[in-house]
Design a protein around this motif. Sequence first.
Motif, short mmCIF file in Angstrom:
data_model
loop_
_atom_site.label_atom_id
_atom_site.label_comp_id
_atom_site.label_asym_id
_atom_site.label_seq_id
_atom_site.Cartn_x
_atom_site.Cartn_y
_atom_site.Cartn_z
N ALA A 1 0.82 -1.22 0.00
CA ALA A 1 0.00 0.00 0.00
C ALA A 1 0.85 1.27 0.00
CB ALA A 1 -0.93 -0.01 1.21
N SER A 2 2.08 1.15 0.48
CA SER A 2 2.95 2.33 0.55
C SER A 2 3.59 2.67 -0.79
CB SER A 2 4.06 2.11 1.59
OG SER A 2 3.52 1.95 2.88
N VAL A 3 3.53 1.73 -1.72
CA VAL A 3 4.22 1.92 -3.00
C VAL A 3 3.22 2.48 -4.01
CG1 VAL A 3 5.67 0.85 -4.74
CG2 VAL A 3 5.65 -0.05 -2.41
N ASP A 4 3.00 3.75 -3.95
CA ASP A 4 2.07 4.40 -4.87
C ASP A 4 2.53 5.82 -5.14
OD1 ASP A 4 1.43 5.88 -2.64
OD2 ASP A 4 -0.57 5.02 -2.38
N ALA A 5 1.80 6.50 -5.98
CA ALA A 5 2.18 7.86 -6.37
C ALA A 5 1.33 8.91 -5.67
CB ALA A 5 2.04 8.01 -7.89
N TRP A 6 0.64 8.53 -4.60
CA TRP A 6 -0.24 9.48 -3.93
C TRP A 6 0.52 10.68 -3.38
CZ3 TRP A 6 -0.63 11.65 0.92
CH2 TRP A 6 -1.83 12.32 1.20
N ARG A 7 -0.05 11.85 -3.59
CA ARG A 7 0.50 13.08 -3.02
C ARG A 7 -0.63 13.84 -2.34
NH1 ARG A 7 5.37 12.27 -2.22
NH2 ARG A 7 5.39 14.43 -1.55
N PRO A 8 -0.33 14.66 -1.36
CA PRO A 8 -1.38 15.41 -0.67
C PRO A 8 -2.02 16.43 -1.59
CG PRO A 8 0.79 16.19 0.00
CD PRO A 8 1.02 14.95 -0.82
N PRO A 9 -3.29 16.76 -1.35
CA PRO A 9 -3.99 17.73 -2.19
C PRO A 9 -3.36 19.11 -2.10
CG PRO A 9 -5.24 17.25 -0.20
CD PRO A 9 -4.12 16.26 -0.24
N ASP A 10 -3.48 19.88 -3.18
CA ASP A 10 -2.99 21.26 -3.20
C ASP A 10 -4.14 22.14 -3.68
OD1 ASP A 10 -1.72 23.66 -3.39
OD2 ASP A 10 -0.17 23.00 -4.80
N THR A 11 -4.86 22.70 -2.73
CA THR A 11 -6.04 23.52 -3.05
C THR A 11 -5.73 25.01 -3.06
OG1 THR A 11 -6.73 23.77 -0.73
CG2 THR A 11 -7.47 21.78 -1.91
N GLY A 12 -4.53 25.37 -2.62
CA GLY A 12 -4.16 26.78 -2.58
C GLY A 12 -4.24 27.41 -1.22
N SER A 13 -4.71 26.65 -0.21
CA SER A 13 -4.75 27.19 1.15
C SER A 13 -4.57 26.05 2.14
CB SER A 13 -6.08 27.89 1.43
OG SER A 13 -7.14 26.95 1.57
N LEU A 14 -4.09 26.38 3.32
CA LEU A 14 -3.91 25.37 4.36
C LEU A 14 -5.24 24.72 4.72
CD1 LEU A 14 -2.25 23.88 6.52
CD2 LEU A 14 -2.69 25.83 8.05
N GLU A 15 -6.24 25.55 4.97
CA GLU A 15 -7.53 25.00 5.36
C GLU A 15 -8.10 24.09 4.28
OE1 GLU A 15 -11.97 26.71 6.32
OE2 GLU A 15 -10.27 27.67 7.34
N GLY A 16 -8.01 24.51 3.04
CA GLY A 16 -8.50 23.69 1.94
C GLY A 16 -7.77 22.37 1.83
N ASP A 17 -6.45 22.41 2.00
CA ASP A 17 -5.67 21.17 1.93
C ASP A 17 -6.05 20.22 3.06
OD1 ASP A 17 -4.40 22.26 -0.23
OD2 ASP A 17 -2.45 22.56 0.78
N LEU A 18 -6.22 20.75 4.27
CA LEU A 18 -6.58 19.90 5.40
C LEU A 18 -7.99 19.33 5.23
CD1 LEU A 18 -5.14 21.94 8.42
CD2 LEU A 18 -4.14 19.94 7.30
N VAL A 19 -8.89 20.14 4.72
CA VAL A 19 -10.26 19.64 4.48
C VAL A 19 -10.22 18.49 3.47
CG1 VAL A 19 -12.49 20.21 3.44
CG2 VAL A 19 -11.44 21.78 5.08
N ALA A 20 -9.49 18.68 2.39
CA ALA A 20 -9.41 17.65 1.36
C ALA A 20 -8.79 16.36 1.89
CB ALA A 20 -8.63 18.17 0.15
N ALA A 21 -7.71 16.51 2.65
CA ALA A 21 -7.05 15.34 3.22
C ALA A 21 -7.99 14.63 4.19
CB ALA A 21 -5.76 15.75 3.92
N ASN A 22 -8.69 15.40 5.01
CA ASN A 22 -9.61 14.79 5.97
C ASN A 22 -10.78 14.09 5.29
OD1 ASN A 22 -8.20 15.36 8.24
ND2 ASN A 22 -9.63 16.86 9.08
N HIS A 23 -11.22 14.60 4.17
CA HIS A 23 -12.28 13.91 3.44
C HIS A 23 -11.81 12.55 2.94
CE1 HIS A 23 -15.75 16.48 3.53
NE2 HIS A 23 -15.04 17.55 3.17
#
Length: 210
Positions: A83-105
Motif C-alpha cells: 500500500a505504501s508503493v504508490d504515487a499518492w500526493r497530498p492535495p494542493d487547493t491553494g490554502s492550508l484550510e482547503g488542503d486539510l479539508v481535502a485530506a480529511n475527506h
Amino acid sequence: MASPRPTSDHPAEAVTDRARRPGGRSAAVRRRVLDAALAQLVQHGYDSLSIDVVAERSGVHRTTVYRRWRDVGGLLADVLNEASVDAWRPPDTGSLEGDLVAANHEVYAALTTDPVTVALIGASFRSDQAAEALRAFWVDRYDRCADIIRRAVERGEIPAGTDSRQLLVAATAPLYHELLLLRAASDADLPERVARSVATAARAGAYAHR
C-alpha cells in the motif's frame, strides 16, 4: 490522506528499492495470495486467517505461501507494504484550510466506506509485523503531507517552524477517535470542522516550535 488500501497500480517512479517485486508469474502469484488474504480478513476477520486458508482461497500451493510469507503476520505486512508503493500526493487547493479539508475527506471516506482500511487497522492490533508495517505506512503518509505545511509557510499563512507532524496529527486524529474508537455515527461535517479549527490554531502559531 490516502488509506492503507493496496493497489495494483504502481507507477514505476513511485516504486522504491525496498518494495520492488519480481514480475511475471511470481508477481501474479503474489497478487492472488494478497488478494485472498485481504478478502478473507474483510469477510471473516483476523481469527479466520491462516496459511492454509489463504493458500486454498488463492489456489496457490501451501508450501509456496509458507516459504514466501511464513505466517499471517508476514502476509499482512506485505499487504501494508504494498500500500505504501504508490504515487499518492497530498492535495494542493491553494490554502492550508482547503488542503486539510481535502485530506480529511480522504480519511473520512476510507473509515466510513472502505472495509479494507478498517480491517487492516484492526489486524494491526493482533500482529506485531502488521503493526510495524502500518506504522511505516503512516510515517510515509505524514512525511508526504509535510508538503501541506511547507506550502502554507511559503504562502505566509502560518509561522515558519510550524511542526508539520504535530499539526497533521491534530487534523486527522479526531476522525480516528470518533469513527474507530467511539464508533460514532457518521458526521459528514466532521472533516471540515476539524480541519478548520486546526488551521485557525496553526495560523495563531499553536504548532510552531517554541
